[in-house]
Design a protein around this motif. Structure first.
Motif, mmCIF file in Angstrom:
data_model
loop_
_atom_site.group_PDB
_atom_site.id
_atom_site.type_symbol
_atom_site.label_atom_id
_atom_site.label_comp_id
_atom_site.label_asym_id
_atom_site.label_seq_id
_atom_site.Cartn_x
_atom_site.Cartn_y
_atom_site.Cartn_z
ATOM 1 N N ILE A 100 0.860 -1.185 0.000
ATOM 2 C CA ILE A 100 0.000 0.000 0.000
ATOM 3 C C ILE A 100 0.895 1.233 0.000
ATOM 4 C CG2 ILE A 100 -1.744 1.312 1.260
ATOM 5 C CD1 ILE A 100 -2.714 -1.373 2.425
ATOM 6 N N GLY A 101 0.736 2.034 -1.037
ATOM 7 C CA GLY A 101 1.493 3.281 -1.131
ATOM 8 C C GLY A 101 0.526 4.447 -1.025
ATOM 9 N N LEU A 102 0.799 5.358 -0.102
ATOM 10 C CA LEU A 102 -0.025 6.568 0.051
ATOM 11 C C LEU A 102 0.905 7.763 -0.123
ATOM 12 C CD1 LEU A 102 -1.906 5.574 3.364
ATOM 13 C CD2 LEU A 102 -2.619 5.113 1.004
ATOM 14 N N GLU B 259 8.402 0.023 -6.150
ATOM 15 C CA GLU B 259 8.129 0.996 -7.220
ATOM 16 C C GLU B 259 6.625 0.999 -7.507
ATOM 17 O OE1 GLU B 259 10.396 2.877 -8.731
ATOM 18 O OE2 GLU B 259 12.260 1.895 -8.084
ATOM 19 N N PHE B 260 5.930 2.000 -7.010
ATOM 20 C CA PHE B 260 4.511 2.139 -7.333
ATOM 21 C C PHE B 260 4.378 2.944 -8.623
ATOM 22 C CE2 PHE B 260 4.493 1.690 -2.670
ATOM 23 C CZ PHE B 260 3.503 0.740 -2.506
ATOM 24 N N PRO B 261 3.252 2.774 -9.315
ATOM 25 C CA PRO B 261 3.060 3.623 -10.501
ATOM 26 C C PRO B 261 2.855 5.089 -10.094
ATOM 27 C CG PRO B 261 1.145 2.181 -10.124
ATOM 28 C CD PRO B 261 2.162 1.817 -9.098
ATOM 29 N N LYS C 107 8.915 4.130 -3.186
ATOM 30 C CA LYS C 107 8.723 4.383 -1.748
ATOM 31 C C LYS C 107 9.385 3.282 -0.930
ATOM 32 C CE LYS C 107 5.563 7.842 -1.338
ATOM 33 N NZ LYS C 107 6.027 8.547 -2.520
ATOM 34 N N GLU C 108 9.841 3.662 0.260
ATOM 35 C CA GLU C 108 10.213 2.639 1.230
ATOM 36 C C GLU C 108 8.910 2.101 1.829
ATOM 37 O OE1 GLU C 108 12.286 3.927 4.767
ATOM 38 O OE2 GLU C 108 12.508 1.848 5.446
ATOM 39 N N VAL C 109 8.789 0.778 1.880
ATOM 40 C CA VAL C 109 7.595 0.179 2.495
ATOM 41 C C VAL C 109 8.046 -0.724 3.646
ATOM 42 C CG1 VAL C 109 6.145 0.252 0.410
ATOM 43 C CG2 VAL C 109 7.584 -1.752 0.819
ATOM 44 N N VAL C 110 7.200 -0.821 4.677
ATOM 45 C CA VAL C 110 7.540 -1.669 5.830
ATOM 46 C C VAL C 110 6.351 -2.581 6.147
ATOM 47 C CG1 VAL C 110 9.166 -0.049 6.876
ATOM 48 C CG2 VAL C 110 6.758 0.090 7.476
ATOM 49 N N THR C 111 6.644 -3.732 6.705
ATOM 50 C CA THR C 111 5.547 -4.639 7.037
ATOM 51 C C THR C 111 4.764 -4.068 8.232
ATOM 52 O OG1 THR C 111 7.140 -5.920 8.323
ATOM 53 C CG2 THR C 111 6.487 -6.810 6.174
ATOM 54 N N SER D 198 3.555 2.179 2.982
ATOM 55 C CA SER D 198 4.678 3.093 2.717
ATOM 56 C C SER D 198 5.058 3.839 3.998
ATOM 57 C CB SER D 198 4.346 4.056 1.576
ATOM 58 O OG SER D 198 3.218 4.825 1.861
ATOM 59 N N GLN D 199 6.347 3.914 4.223
ATOM 60 C CA GLN D 199 6.896 4.484 5.465
ATOM 61 C C GLN D 199 6.448 5.934 5.656
ATOM 62 O OE1 GLN D 199 8.829 3.177 8.129
ATOM 63 N NE2 GLN D 199 8.375 5.230 8.904
ATOM 64 N N ASN D 200 6.346 6.702 4.552
ATOM 65 C CA ASN D 200 5.966 8.111 4.698
ATOM 66 C C ASN D 200 4.578 8.254 5.329
ATOM 67 O OD1 ASN D 200 4.914 7.022 2.159
ATOM 68 N ND2 ASN D 200 4.117 9.075 1.816
ATOM 69 N N SER D 201 3.676 7.297 5.030
ATOM 70 C CA SER D 201 2.325 7.415 5.600
ATOM 71 C C SER D 201 2.326 7.057 7.090
ATOM 72 C CB SER D 201 1.313 6.580 4.818
ATOM 73 O OG SER D 201 1.832 5.323 4.488
#
Ligand SMILES: NC(=O)c1ccc[n+]([C@@H]2O[C@H](COP(=O)([O-])OP(=O)(O)OC[C@H]3O[C@@H](n4cnc5c(N)ncnc54)[C@H](OP(=O)(O)O)[C@@H]3O)[C@@H](O)[C@H]2O)c1
Length: 341
Positions: free
Chosen positions: A157-159, A199-201, A207-211, A234-237
């Motif tokens: 999930i990328g936000l 790599e999200f579209p 983005k860096e993503v974490v579980t 995504s870590q930023n969210s």
């Protein structure tokens, strides 16, 4: 469609998206919550809708409020507090129940406490029928169709940002229970946090993503024969929702959506095959409404495959469900299949 749907927590941020979308499609839901003043304010926008005050600590008020409906939708979280009393009422009255819970424990408790009772009462209960819990389950179900056994389902999930509501913050604070991951075919306490670059579209991009142990771990594992489920955010969210400075979401368009963009990519692997699917849209709170509306329509028209406690992916034809969603709410890609070594 008069009074067939009762919405508990109707004046909350998510509740209001649902009321608006149901109303626009010709439903006339009953608006319910614990605060008469907040209901009266909401009622100014919907003077023809019935409002009812009901308190989870007074079960008789719930029974009166829900008596005329066929489906109860619970938008009032933390669900660790509200789900049980409202489901008890649904069972007493013989009404279907749907909620937007995102807490693993709330969803697990619903399966464990109410599966038998819901079957006996001839009703369907669907927890987590929302962006978290529901959408990823639908995508995973359609993605793994025809596979009797799946090695891994990974959900990314990328936000671009996450401005949390008061309800999201309260739910996070209230949820101090053990979190679960799914590995070796079973739920296990979370032992580690994994991170990677994804790599999200466009427009989310790299983005860096974490579980993060999301409720999809519960919904997906209830009905798909899978060895491992990983859910990444995504870590930023996460940084956004962990900061006290991050403001609440602000409406910017005609549907009162915020400018938040989301992308959910699900990747499933079996032997040397890999499949993936992507869902994209605007505002994770707003997109919950069309998911619930679609579930409501399907329950009311008998398109539900299971009684008792179920999930969006298991209870409905997931492929058909996803294809019924409006592209202004959510865009779903085709399924891509590749060979891996
Ligand atoms: N799974 C998902 O993707 C997803 C999506 C959206 C929302 N959610 C969840 O939905 C919940 C609500 O979120 P929101 O953004 O709509 O928050 P919100 O705007 O703060 O609304 C929360 C609502 O819950 C009600 N409420 C809370 N505790 C209650 C209690 N003990 N008894 C009765 N009513 C209670 C509030 O009523 P008062 O104003 O009277 O306190 C309000 O109507 C959260 O748990 C959130 O995690 C999940």
């Amino acid at each position: 469609m008069e009074n067939k749907v009762a919405i508990y927590g109707a004046y909350g941020h998510t509740g209001k998206f649902l009321v608006a979308q149901l109303y626009q499609q010709g439903f006339r839901p009953i608006l319910i919550g614990r605060d008469a003043d907040k209901l009266n304010i909401l009622s100014k926008d919907y003077p023809d809708l019935v409002i009812k005050v009901a308190d989870i600590n007074h079960p008789e008020t719930l029974d009166v409020a829900f008596a005329d409906a066929e489906i109860i939708v619970n938008c009032a979280g933390p669900f660790l507090d509200t789900a049980e009393p409202i489901i008890q009422s649904a069972i007493r009255l013989g009404k279907h129940y749907v909620d937007v819970s995102a807490e693993q424990k709330a969803v697990l408790d619903i399966f464990e406490q109410f599966s038998e009772k819901a079957k006996q009462a001839d009703i369907t209960i669907i927890p987590a029928a929302a962006f978290y819990g529901g959408l990823g389950d639908l995508l995973s179900t359609t993605l793994t169709q025809g596979w009797d056994k799946v090695d891994e389902i990974a959900l990314y999930i990328g936000l671009d940002s996450w401005h949390p509501t008061k309800g999201t913050r309260l739910t996070g604070e209230r949820n101090h229970y053990q979190r679960f991951m799914f590995a070796e075919n079973r739920l296990q306490p979370v032992l580690e946090v994994k991170s990677k670059i994804w790599e999200f579209p466009h427009p989310i991009l790299r983005k860096e993503v974490v579980t993060v142990p999301l409720s999809e771990i519960i919904t997906i594992s209830r009905h798909i024969n899978v060895n491992t489920i990983n859910t990444y955010l995504s870590q930023n969210s996460l940084t956004d929702i962990r900061s006290d400075e991050t403001p609440e979401p602000k409406p910017v368009d005609e549907k009162n959506r915020s400018s938040q963009r989301f992308c959910m990519e699900v990747v499933a692997t079996k032997d040397n095959k890999q499949r993936s699917i992507i869902a994209e849209g605007i505002d994770i709170y707003a997109v919950t409404a069309p998911l619930i509306v679609e579930a409501i329509k399907r329950i009311l028209t008998g398109k539900i495959k299971k009684q008792g406690v179920t999930t969006l992916g298991e209870g409905f034809d997931a492929t058909d469900f996803l294809s019924a969603l409006d592209a202004d709410d959510i865009v779903i890609s085709d399924i891509k299949e590749t060979d891996i070594n």
